[in-house]
Design an enzyme around this catalytic site. Structure first.
Site, PDB file in Angstrom:
ATOM      1  N   GLY A 164     -96.580  69.239 -18.951  1.00 32.95           N
ATOM      2  CA  GLY A 164     -96.010  69.840 -20.151  1.00 32.95           C
ATOM      3  C   GLY A 164     -94.660  70.480 -19.907  1.00 32.95           C
ATOM      4  O   GLY A 164     -93.702  70.248 -20.648  1.00 32.95           O
ATOM      5  N   SER A 197    -108.932  73.626   0.854  1.00 29.53           N
ATOM      6  CA  SER A 197    -108.203  72.378   1.048  1.00 29.53           C
ATOM      7  C   SER A 197    -109.005  71.355   1.842  1.00 29.53           C
ATOM      8  O   SER A 197    -109.700  71.669   2.806  1.00 29.53           O
ATOM      9  CB  SER A 197    -106.888  72.651   1.758  1.00 29.53           C
ATOM     10  OG  SER A 197    -106.276  71.434   2.068  1.00 29.53           O
ATOM     11  N   GLU A 219    -103.104  65.161 -16.480  1.00 27.34           N
ATOM     12  CA  GLU A 219    -104.558  65.012 -16.368  1.00 27.34           C
ATOM     13  C   GLU A 219    -105.203  64.759 -17.733  1.00 27.34           C
ATOM     14  O   GLU A 219    -106.315  64.234 -17.822  1.00 27.34           O
ATOM     15  CB  GLU A 219    -105.168  66.264 -15.716  1.00 27.34           C
ATOM     16  CG  GLU A 219    -106.608  66.074 -15.250  1.00 27.34           C
ATOM     17  CD  GLU A 219    -107.220  67.344 -14.637  1.00 27.34           C
ATOM     18  OE1 GLU A 219    -106.472  68.290 -14.357  1.00 27.34           O
ATOM     19  OE2 GLU A 219    -108.442  67.367 -14.456  1.00 27.34           O
ATOM     20  N   HIS A 268    -113.795  69.142  -9.857  1.00 27.86           N
ATOM     21  CA  HIS A 268    -112.442  69.490  -9.476  1.00 27.86           C
ATOM     22  C   HIS A 268    -111.387  68.873 -10.397  1.00 27.86           C
ATOM     23  O   HIS A 268    -110.378  69.490 -10.704  1.00 27.86           O
ATOM     24  CB  HIS A 268    -112.237  69.010  -8.038  1.00 27.86           C
ATOM     25  CG  HIS A 268    -110.872  69.200  -7.515  1.00 27.86           C
ATOM     26  ND1 HIS A 268    -110.257  70.425  -7.509  1.00 27.86           N
ATOM     27  CD2 HIS A 268    -109.976  68.336  -6.987  1.00 27.86           C
ATOM     28  CE1 HIS A 268    -109.054  70.301  -6.989  1.00 27.86           C
ATOM     29  NE2 HIS A 268    -108.847  69.043  -6.694  1.00 27.86           N
ATOM     30  N   ARG A 270    -113.541  61.641  -0.849  1.00 32.81           N
ATOM     31  CA  ARG A 270    -114.178  62.781  -1.509  1.00 32.81           C
ATOM     32  C   ARG A 270    -115.523  62.437  -2.130  1.00 32.81           C
ATOM     33  O   ARG A 270    -116.497  63.185  -1.977  1.00 32.81           O
ATOM     34  CB  ARG A 270    -113.254  63.310  -2.618  1.00 32.81           C
ATOM     35  CG  ARG A 270    -112.021  63.987  -2.066  1.00 32.81           C
ATOM     36  CD  ARG A 270    -111.089  64.418  -3.177  1.00 32.81           C
ATOM     37  NE  ARG A 270    -109.932  65.111  -2.605  1.00 32.81           N
ATOM     38  CZ  ARG A 270    -108.928  65.603  -3.306  1.00 32.81           C
ATOM     39  NH1 ARG A 270    -108.926  65.474  -4.626  1.00 32.81           N
ATOM     40  NH2 ARG A 270    -107.925  66.219  -2.734  1.00 32.81           N
ATOM     41  N   GLY A 300     -98.319  73.062 -18.105  1.00 33.44           N
ATOM     42  CA  GLY A 300     -98.499  72.790 -16.681  1.00 33.44           C
ATOM     43  C   GLY A 300     -97.417  71.849 -16.183  1.00 33.44           C
ATOM     44  O   GLY A 300     -96.351  71.732 -16.803  1.00 33.44           O
ATOM     45  N   LEU A 301     -97.684  71.169 -15.089  1.00 30.31           N
ATOM     46  CA  LEU A 301     -96.654  70.293 -14.530  1.00 30.31           C
ATOM     47  C   LEU A 301     -96.189  69.267 -15.546  1.00 30.31           C
ATOM     48  O   LEU A 301     -94.992  69.050 -15.721  1.00 30.31           O
ATOM     49  CB  LEU A 301     -97.193  69.591 -13.284  1.00 30.31           C
ATOM     50  CG  LEU A 301     -97.312  70.471 -12.047  1.00 30.31           C
ATOM     51  CD1 LEU A 301     -97.825  69.652 -10.879  1.00 30.31           C
ATOM     52  CD2 LEU A 301     -95.969  71.092 -11.690  1.00 30.31           C
ATOM     53  N   HIS A 308    -115.241  67.551  -5.670  1.00 31.65           N
ATOM     54  CA  HIS A 308    -114.548  67.798  -4.398  1.00 31.65           C
ATOM     55  C   HIS A 308    -115.541  68.350  -3.382  1.00 31.65           C
ATOM     56  O   HIS A 308    -116.275  69.287  -3.680  1.00 31.65           O
ATOM     57  CB  HIS A 308    -113.419  68.807  -4.655  1.00 31.65           C
ATOM     58  CG  HIS A 308    -112.407  68.837  -3.558  1.00 31.65           C
ATOM     59  ND1 HIS A 308    -112.695  69.324  -2.316  1.00 31.65           N
ATOM     60  CD2 HIS A 308    -111.121  68.433  -3.530  1.00 31.65           C
ATOM     61  CE1 HIS A 308    -111.606  69.222  -1.569  1.00 31.65           C
ATOM     62  NE2 HIS A 308    -110.646  68.682  -2.281  1.00 31.65           N
TER      63      HIS A 308
END
Lengths: 252, 236, 660
Positions: free
Chosen positions: C47, C286, C448, C424, C332, C44-45, C268
């Site tokens: 990694g 969103s 995360e 979420h 949230r 992901g972002l 969320h």
């Protein structure tokens, strides 16, 4: 609001592994809610299969919100099913009628060999990206983000091409199994941006070379890919890539 | 250059360029044929044909033309083979009819029929005129009373079987062109979202022009035959 | 307070820590980098960016992901945007403000030094992404566009329509594939990490299962980076991808990596509600929808009328009623809890009664009137106003409304949307020090997967920022500190006893699972676990509930290990086996989450303990006793030991949040 459950007949391609010949197997699924997604209907079918001691159907899926590009079923002759601009995970059973027979096949292409059942190997797409689908900028090399103004129209057009999710529906739906829409979307994203100019020539030459080597067919401009693309990537990208390729050939 | 010619995009470019060249030829052919409608006993038509035969430039182009046909056909066969190989296992249910035009998917079929027609067409007109000398130029015809090209055409098109073959081929040609013409511009990269409608319209226009243009001849000659009208001389 | 936890926070002024650290951290010379191998798990972002950057630096990198391509990682689904303290809008933003907002938003449960570093490097992320060709939204002048997000007072969120995560991930993926093409990185897709291999107390490699052939593979590396995302799928239903799992992190945990704040999960508020038992996942819409929509339920319990038939005076706009100052824009966690409270009290709507309305009728009318006056229409009819209003709303939120209609088959322009909170994001994760290293030397956690910079609650548009910060700008520096001491060591021998033993353990685990041959599917257990977690360790938690949950989970664990049915074989693609391995770990993690929630006798951020609330039902933090990171050590089955990392706030003074 209130819907009656549907009874469906599914003809699903079953293939144990890459070497297996494979065949269609017919299943009945009862009491399908119209609010289910197509993949949730498969979950229900798989649960049935597990409970009766059969092996469930293998299929690719992950985000189930239409963005990861992993789901990939060829449903009644259509990549991702009959809905426009929709991935299989976002296709809902209300698109079908009680009593329908639905045929589900894997993506078919030499470049996408079947791994098992409905799961195919799409690593050829990664190879195409590795051969040029990037801007060569090491981390830390960047200048300030606003030092390079980009006309909004160019940025928007680039974004539209970049919206490709790499699912392979273009290949699956093309009668020639051509990957032109996928490759051209990436070529276009960078051709439209100033950041992409330095490698513009090599990028298109290398990506097309890798695409050809992977065993995809040739584009004959039938336009199926654009119709089936869940992100509605435009055929204009293919024209752009053709142009880029001609120019690059003339240069090099 | 070999790299280009053997690449998928290169092969497509060759298809597009040869196809467009053949389109140009069709226009020229149509222009010549229109002379048949002049009611002058085929005089203008015969002269136009004759002068072309004796123009060095046209003779060179003629060679290129034959080459273009050969390349267009050969490349089409090669591409079709490759495209078929790209999907070794076919789908059980094929839904492409819902996502694309029949003619765009069956260019090989329409092309093959057109090719067959071209062979017949050449056998009927090109061979007697240029090879066997059975059909002669206008001056020679005056001198020897031999058969002119116009007479040969009139005779052939008055034959209902030939006329029907001709009509069907022209119709298929029109559909072939309707996809091929705009497709060529897409392949050459001369297209974008704005122009694609223009090319599509131009493609329809071109297909109609060629279809109606060439289609008019067999219809005209057949009609003339049935009402007893001398099509070449405009006499009852 | 445990002596084992050393966060390695550099000395000095907060603003100087990172700069100073970078100047002083040990370097690895280029020749040595070539012989150092790094294993990155997850693409992901965090990694992909880490793998690409480390490969650019010259390390030999191996990347593993369970999907068919690294581009599928669930970072791709992030919609809203990415924060950065660029201050391009000249509206008073600064590194300090981003830092402050993040700490405060996290309810004062994050580490100051880490968060400040995050705010500092945030600006470089945008530069890097733009240079890669990420097509961010722009203004007509050609400069980058920003929007406000998550109730912050400045516009610092960069975005690419509703697909920011996708575009950022594709940027990192491209950078990674470039390194793959150059031969600096090797990609192993359809591979699941099954274990960490430890040699002499250090992480020296992994055992991975080739999901296509079913073979177990041994891979050695001088360091192992876990970039495996969050564990929200412990709840079965969440906005995570179907494959998102905790296995890699959990296996590391069982090998000695402490798990930080496992109970901190983010719920969320604006998700599409569950439509039936068949539901496999939840879809987020969103947060920006709350900018214009009004949230309400009927004043009457069990009201079955259609929303449009309920007159204005019979509607309860409960957020506006409870929080007049912030109204529908409360954070949230607050919004989610308020919706749950109404539904639990019997005011919920829709078929399941577990939903509240998000109504655009008044926004449509308001925008319609504005638009009419803009167009100079002096006396427009009501229909005309509504039409104009719908057009405006369509332009702003059209894609979200379309998505809602696709999923629910209801037209949100005509009828209020139904929403309900959903799991979420998980703020908790593997405990890491300032260098992102876990308590196992050589094992790192990024994005995360670590217990992160978000404290007890994450602000919108900060997840993408943290993932990329860790991967592009933090780990490339901090890993040198460890690797510089490893240059004399050759890569571990994958035939060493440790590797062989780890592989054997994994093989036995798989064998055991396959041989249970029980009667119930993996999903059956997963759904039951999810229900326990959602009911007792979800939006509101209590001592009783958590104790009950722990008992139930332990029973479920036993049942799972005696009655799960996995058809097929282990040699080859077997999605049921994959799920079983993951759910086995979720079953253990669920227990630890409840233990952590039970331990934390306070309400903070996403963690709400019913015993710790004010009379009005607001969260009550106990800074005196719980201002620490709970880092859990795995001792043995069902046995965990708590270690505490005290949080010292040198620069920010914690205060109680108030949105009234």
């Amino acid at each position: 609001m209130e819907h009656k459950g549907m009874n469906l007949t599914l003809k699903v391609w079953r293939q144990q592994n890459a070497n297996d010949k494979g065949k269609f197997v017919t299943y009945n699924v009862k009491d399908v809610s119209p609010d289910m997604s197509f993949l949730e209907m498969f979950d229900v079918l798989n649960e049935q299969l597990i409970n009766t001691g059969d092996e469930p159907i293998a299929f690719d899926h992950d985000c189930r919100e239409g963005i990861c590009g992993m789901c990939s079923m060829y449903i009644n002759g259509r990549a991702h099913g009959p809905m426009k601009g929709t991935t299989t995970c976002q296709l809902h059973m209300r698109s079908f009628k009680d009593g329908d027979t639905i045929t589900v096949e894997p993506w078919r292409a030499k470049a996408f060999p079947v791994i098992k059942d409905l799961v195919v190997d799409r690593t050829s797409f990664d190879k195409i990206i590795a051969s040029g689908g990037f801007v060569s900028v090491n981390t830390g090399n960047a200048q300030d983000a606003n030092a390079l103004p980009i006309p909004k129209d160019d940025a928007d057009a680039s974004f539209e091409a970049a919206a490709c999710i790499g699912c392979g529906a273009c290949v699956a739906s093309c009668k020639n199994s051509s990957a032109m829409l996928f490759v051209s979307a990436k070529v276009s994203q960078f051709a439209l941006l100033p950041q992409g100019q330095a490698e513009r020539t090599d990028r298109v030459l290398n990506m097309v070379k890798t695409m050809d080597e992977a065993g995809f067919g040739n584009c004959t401009n039938t336009g199926s890919c654009e119709v089936e693309c869940p992100k509605e990537i435009s055929l204009a990208n293919i024209a752009r890539m053709n142009r880029e390729y001609l120019m690059a050939t003339l240069k090099k | 250059m070999t790299k280009f010619l053997t690449s998928s995009l290169g092969k497509k470019t060759v298809m597009a360029l040869s196809g467009l060249f053949l389109c140009l030829f069709l226009l020229e052919h149509l222009y010549t044929n229109v002379h048949l409608f002049f009611g002058d006993g085929g005089k203008e038509f015969n002269e136009a044909s004759h002068s072309m035969v004796h123009s060095i430039l046209i003779r060179i182009i003629e060679v290129v033309l034959f080459l273009a046909i050969v390349v267009h056909v050969a490349q089409a066969l090669l591409l079709t083979k490759e495209n078929s190989d790209a999907r070794p296992v076919k789908y059980a249910v094929d839904g492409t009819s819902k996502t694309s035009d029949w003619f765009s998917r069956n260019m090989l079929l329409t092309g093959s029929i057109i090719f067959f027609f071209i062979v017949v067409h050449l056998y009927n007109f090109f061979v007697p005129y240029r090879v066997t000398g059975h059909v002669v130029g206008p001056e020679e015809a005056m001198a020897t009373g031999g058969e002119t090209l116009a007479m040969e055409v009139a005779e052939a098109l008055s034959n209902p079987i030939y006329a029907i073959i001709y009509l069907i081929s022209v119709l298929l040609l029109a559909f072939h062109l309707n996809h091929g013409f705009q497709s060529a511009f897409q392949t050459l990269g001369i297209n974008n979202q704005k122009y694609s409608k223009v090319w599509k319209m131009a493609s329809v226009g071109f297909a109609v022009l060629i279809g109606v243009g060439f289609g008019a001849f067999p219809i005209f000659f057949q009609l003339a035959k049935y009402i007893g009208f001398d099509a070449l001389n405009w006499n009852m | 307070m445990s002596s084992k936890l050393n966060a390695k926070i550099p000395a000095g002024e907060l603003e100087q820590k990172w700069t100073k650290y970078r100047s002083e951290v040990a370097l690895v010379n280029p020749a040595n980098k070539r012989s150092l191998e790094i294993i990155v798990v997850g693409s992901g972002l965090a990694g992909a960016s880490a793998a690409a950057t480390l490969a650019e630096l010259g390390y030999k990198v191996k990347v593993f992901c369970f999907q068919d391509s690294p581009r599928r990682a669930h970072s791709i689904a992030a919609q809203g945007g990415i924060n950065a303290a660029k201050n391009y809008q000249n509206d008073g933003d600064s590194v300090w403000r981003l830092f402050y907002d993040t700490i405060k938003g996290g309810d004062y449960r994050a580490r100051e030094a880490n968060v400040h570093r995050l705010a500092e490097v945030s600006t470089s992320i945008i530069d890097q992404c733009v240079a890669q060709g990420v097509p961010f939204a722009r203004e007509y002048g050609g400069l980058l566009s920003n929007r406000s997000f998550g109730g912050t007072q400045v516009q610092r969120t960069f975005y690419a329509a509703g697909q920011t995560g996708q575009q950022l991930l594709l940027g990192a993926y491209s950078a990674l594939e470039r390194q793959v093409g150059l031969g600096n990185a090797q990609m192993y897709s359809r591979h699941e990490m099954m274990d960490v291999v430890m040699i002499d107390g250090k992480a020296k490699g992994i055992i991975a299962r080739n999901m296509v052939t079913g073979e177990l593979e041994r891979h050695s590396g001088h360091a192992v980076l876990l970039c495996t995302g969050g564990y929200g799928n412990v709840f079965f239903l969440s906005t995570n991808a179907m494959g998102s799992n905790v296995t890699a992190a959990w296996k590391a945990h069982k090998r000695g990596a402490y798990f930080g704040n496992p109970c901190f999960t983010q719920i969320h508020p604006t998700c599409i509600p569950v439509s039936g038992d068949h539901q496999s996942k939840l879809t987020l819409m969103s947060e920006s929808l709350r900018n214009d929509g009004r949230i309400w339920v009927p004043k009457k319990q069990g009201d079955t009328r259609k929303p449009n038939e309920i007159p204005e005076e019979e509607r309860d706009y409960f957020l506006e009623r409870r929080y007049p100052a912030f109204g529908n824009l409360v954070p949230r966690d607050v919004a989610s809890r308020a919706a749950k409270e109404r539904c639990d009290a019997g005011y919920g709507v829709g078929a399941s009664k577990m939903a509240v309305y998000l109504d655009y009728a008044s926004a449509i009318e308001r925008y319609g009137k504005q638009q009419a006056s803009k167009l100079g229409e002096s006396n427009p009819t009501h229909e005309r106003i509504i039409q104009l209003g719908k057009d405006v709303v369509k332009e702003k939120y059209g894609n979200l409304f379309d998505m809602y209609e696709k999923i629910t088959d209801e037209n949100p322009y005509e009828m209020p949307m139904r929403i309900y909170p959903a799991v979420h994001y998980t703020m908790g994760g593997l405990w890491v020090d300032y260098e992102l290293m876990t308590t196992i030397p050589g094992l790192y956690a990024l994005g995360e997967a670590n217990f992160s910079d978000h404290g007890a609650n994450r602000l919108g548009a900060s997840a993408l920022m943290q993932g990329l910060a860790d991967g592009y700008f933090v780990i490339p520096y901090t890993i040198g500190s460890y690797l510089s001491s490893q240059i004399r060591d050759k890569a571990a021998d994958i035939n060493s006893p440790e590797f062989m033993a780890a592989e054997k353990e994994t093989a036995e685990l798989i064998n055991k699972l396959m041989n249970i041959k029980g009667t119930k599917s993996v999903d059956h257990f997963h759904k039951r676990l999810g229900k326990i977690m959602w009911d007792k360790c979800g939006m509101a938690r209590s001592k009783e509930g958590l104790q009950w949950a722990i008992d139930e989970i332990r029973k479920l664990q036993k049942e799972f290990w005696s009655d799960v049915r996995i058809p097929g074989t282990a040699s080859g693609l077997n999605p049921e086996l994959e799920k079983a391995c993951r759910v086995a770990d979720f079953l253990e993690l669920g227990e630890l989450m409840c233990l952590d929630a039970l331990n934390r006798e306070e309400s903070c951020g996403g963690h709400f303990r019913e015993e710790h609330q004010t009379e009005e039902g607001e969260a009550m933090r106990h800074d005196d006793t719980y201002m620490y990171v709970a880092a859990w050590e795995y001792k043995s089955t069902n046995n965990y030991e708590l270690h505490k990392e005290e949080l010292k706030y040198e620069r920010i003074k914690p205060s109680q949040r108030n949105y009234k």
